[in-house]
Motif scaffolding. Structure first.
Motif, short mmCIF file in Angstrom:
data_model
loop_
_atom_site.label_atom_id
_atom_site.label_comp_id
_atom_site.label_asym_id
_atom_site.label_seq_id
_atom_site.Cartn_x
_atom_site.Cartn_y
_atom_site.Cartn_z
N ASP A 119 0.83 -1.21 0.00
CA ASP A 119 0.00 0.00 0.00
C ASP A 119 0.86 1.25 0.00
N VAL A 120 1.90 1.23 0.82
CA VAL A 120 2.79 2.39 0.91
C VAL A 120 3.47 2.65 -0.43
N GLU A 121 3.97 1.59 -1.06
CA GLU A 121 4.65 1.76 -2.35
C GLU A 121 3.68 2.23 -3.42
N LYS A 122 2.46 1.71 -3.40
CA LYS A 122 1.45 2.18 -4.34
C LYS A 122 1.14 3.65 -4.08
N GLY A 123 1.11 4.02 -2.79
CA GLY A 123 0.86 5.42 -2.44
C GLY A 123 1.95 6.34 -2.91
N TRP A 124 3.21 5.87 -2.86
CA TRP A 124 4.31 6.70 -3.39
C TRP A 124 4.15 6.95 -4.88
N ARG A 125 3.75 5.91 -5.60
CA ARG A 125 3.53 6.09 -7.04
C ARG A 125 2.38 7.07 -7.29
N LEU A 126 1.35 6.99 -6.46
CA LEU A 126 0.23 7.91 -6.59
C LEU A 126 0.66 9.34 -6.31
N ARG A 127 1.45 9.53 -5.27
CA ARG A 127 1.94 10.87 -4.96
C ARG A 127 2.74 11.44 -6.13
N GLU A 128 3.54 10.59 -6.75
CA GLU A 128 4.35 11.05 -7.89
C GLU A 128 3.45 11.57 -9.01
N LYS A 129 2.35 10.86 -9.27
CA LYS A 129 1.41 11.31 -10.31
C LYS A 129 0.78 12.65 -9.94
N LEU A 130 0.58 12.88 -8.64
CA LEU A 130 -0.07 14.12 -8.19
C LEU A 130 0.91 15.27 -8.00
N LEU A 200 -3.92 21.61 -3.01
CA LEU A 200 -5.24 21.06 -2.66
C LEU A 200 -5.66 20.10 -3.76
N ILE A 201 -5.89 18.84 -3.38
CA ILE A 201 -6.33 17.81 -4.31
C ILE A 201 -7.81 17.57 -4.10
N ASP A 202 -8.63 17.91 -5.09
CA ASP A 202 -10.07 17.68 -5.01
C ASP A 202 -10.34 16.27 -5.55
N ALA A 203 -10.17 15.29 -4.67
CA ALA A 203 -10.08 13.89 -5.09
C ALA A 203 -11.23 13.40 -5.98
N PRO A 204 -12.51 13.67 -5.65
CA PRO A 204 -13.59 13.10 -6.47
C PRO A 204 -13.52 13.52 -7.94
N PHE A 205 -12.89 14.68 -8.19
CA PHE A 205 -12.88 15.22 -9.56
C PHE A 205 -11.49 15.12 -10.20
N HIS A 206 -10.57 14.49 -9.51
CA HIS A 206 -9.21 14.38 -10.05
C HIS A 206 -9.15 13.21 -11.04
N PRO A 207 -8.48 13.40 -12.17
CA PRO A 207 -8.42 12.32 -13.17
C PRO A 207 -7.73 11.05 -12.68
N GLU A 208 -6.91 11.15 -11.64
CA GLU A 208 -6.22 9.97 -11.11
C GLU A 208 -7.01 9.29 -10.00
N TYR A 209 -8.20 9.78 -9.69
CA TYR A 209 -8.93 9.22 -8.54
C TYR A 209 -9.23 7.73 -8.73
N GLU A 210 -9.07 7.00 -7.66
CA GLU A 210 -9.48 5.60 -7.58
C GLU A 210 -9.84 5.33 -6.11
N PRO A 211 -10.54 4.24 -5.81
CA PRO A 211 -10.97 3.98 -4.42
C PRO A 211 -9.84 3.97 -3.41
N PHE A 212 -8.61 3.64 -3.85
CA PHE A 212 -7.46 3.60 -2.96
C PHE A 212 -7.14 4.96 -2.35
N PHE A 213 -7.56 6.06 -3.01
CA PHE A 213 -7.34 7.41 -2.48
C PHE A 213 -7.78 7.48 -1.02
N ASP A 214 -8.98 6.99 -0.74
CA ASP A 214 -9.59 7.20 0.57
C ASP A 214 -8.79 6.58 1.70
N PRO A 215 -8.55 5.26 1.68
CA PRO A 215 -7.79 4.70 2.80
C PRO A 215 -6.33 5.17 2.82
N TYR A 216 -5.72 5.36 1.65
CA TYR A 216 -4.30 5.73 1.65
C TYR A 216 -4.09 7.12 2.25
#
Length: 418
Positions: A119-130, A200-216
């Motif tokens: 999860d942490v490694e996936k989160g790092w990749r997500l942060r990089e995209k953002l 500020l990341i408006d998650a519901p409207f972000h093109p990279e949004y996926e369900p993992f956003f919430d718990p991560y």
């Protein structure tokens, strides 16, 4: 000797709040050190369920998907035939809440949700995209609006729990200026944010949004800011400090040390003034959970102003960084809050009967570990009660002191020991 089996049926899997409330409570009530727990989930995909949340909260225990309650009962009966200690867990969330609070209000929980290495490694990749640094300080935010349930006529009674995102703008800008990244969670029925900085990341409207956003992002937060709703329940499961705003006093969720809340204000049109904390807690208002009950009682539930939210965010951020300047004063006001809560707790213990549903023979906030925002109390000096005349009782009672002005109550109280 093997551990007894426990079967927890969770057939009404739905939004994040239901998942984050029920599974962690079951895991605390039936810890892995004592039970071999099986979580029974439906064998069909629920569109509103966040699968990433389910996967993380169920990690480490057995999960079985069943087609019906009959199938689940049969599994339990078979296990019980082999071992009479096998337990069928009551699926009623109210019953579990009562048992959970009675057990853990004075001892640490055995289970907190956590992210795994993947999860942490996936989160790092997500942060990089953002464009978000790995070491970025994060605050997750969720402001409950009417949109998600607006189309459900039977859910309109929840309207008193909603708020306006605009009242959070000053607080969000303050956090961004302090160097935080703010991740706003929710769904696409919410009002999109515009003209905000990149942090500020408006998650519901972000093109990279996926369900993992919430718990991560909740698990990675310095603290959660927002409302009593699904995301806040998930923050509690992870043990993330929470600043809860617009809290109806019929609800309580500040269960962890470090949690803080500011309540909605209750204006009585019959009395022509705001109700005090004690007046609300010591009356049937505390159990109001339908909009019409407030309306019929001529009580207006008023959401927090932007200044109240900003002040509480300043207090929360200052506390977390050990630079809040009014700690001693805040401990006095907190002691007063606990006095009022204890009175309500005793009142409920001795007046509520088993036919009261949900049967909560306690004042939940008294047993929980969070606190009211001291800045909210400083802004509303009369909120913790009125100052009454001092009377010398005897055959000829006399007034020894007149009540102080409401505006002076706070200063007078702080000069005396509680």
């Amino acid at each position: 000797m093997s551990k007894p089996q426990a079967f927890y049926p969770f057939f009404q899997v739905g939004r994040i709040g239901e998942i984050a409330m029920r599974i962690p409570k079951a895991r605390n009530l039936y810890p892995e050190s004592e039970y071999d727990l099986t979580i029974l989930l439906p064998d069909t995909q629920i569109p509103t369920a966040n699968q990433a949340v389910i996967d993380i909260l169920c990690r480490g225990v057995r999960v079985k998907h069943v087609a019906s309650e009959q199938e689940a009962r049969a599994m339990h009966q078979q296990a019980k035939a082999e071992d009479p200690r096998a337990v069928w867990v009551d699926p009623d969330p109210a019953a579990n809440y009562v048992e959970y609070l009675n057990r853990f209000h004075d001892q640490p929980r055995s289970y907190f949700a956590s992210l795994g290495r993947e999860d942490v490694e996936k989160g790092w990749r997500l942060r990089e995209k953002l464009g978000m640094p790995r070491n970025a300080r994060i605050v997750t935010c969720h402001v409950r609006e009417a949109g998600y349930l607006d189309h459900k006529a039977d859910m309109s009674y929840h309207g008193y729990r909603n708020a306006d995102i605009q009242n959070f703008f000053y607080a969000l800008i303050y956090l961004i200026k302090r160097g935080y990244w703010v991740v706003r969670l929710g769904d696409r029925s919410m009002r999109p944010l515009s003209d905000f900085p990149n942090h500020l990341i408006d998650a519901p409207f972000h093109p990279e949004y996926e369900p993992f956003f919430d718990p991560y992002f909740i698990a990675s937060s310095d603290f959660y800011l927002g409302m009593l709703s699904g995301p806040n329940t998930l923050a509690g499961a992870f043990g993330v400090p929470q600043l809860l705003t617009n809290v109806p006093l019929s609800c309580a969720s500040e269960e962890n040390e470090g949690d803080m809340m500011i309540p909605k204000k209750y204006y009585s049109h019959q009395l022509g003034r705001m109700l005090t904390y004690e007046e609300i807690l010591m009356s049937p208002i505390l159990d109001f959970n339908r909009l019409y009950l407030y309306q019929e009682s001529e009580i207006e539930v008023i959401e927090n102003a932007s200044t109240e939210i900003f002040a509480a965010v300043w207090e929360m951020e200052s506390r977390l960084n050990d630079r809040y300047p009014f700690r001693d004063e805040a401990e006095l006001s907190h002691a007063r809050v606990k006095q009022i809560q204890k009175k309500a707790h005793l009142w409920r213990q001795h007046t509520l009967t088993p036919d009261h549903y949900p049967h909560y023979p306690f004042m939940a906030s008294y047993l929980l570990k969070g606190r009211l925002s001291h800045e909210f109390i400083r802004m509303h000096p009369g909120y913790l009660g009125h100052d009454f005349p001092r009377i010398a009782w005897g055959f000829h009672p006399r007034v020894e002191g007149l009540p102080a002005r409401l505006e002076a109550f706070h200063r007078e109280r702080m000069q005396t020991s509680l």
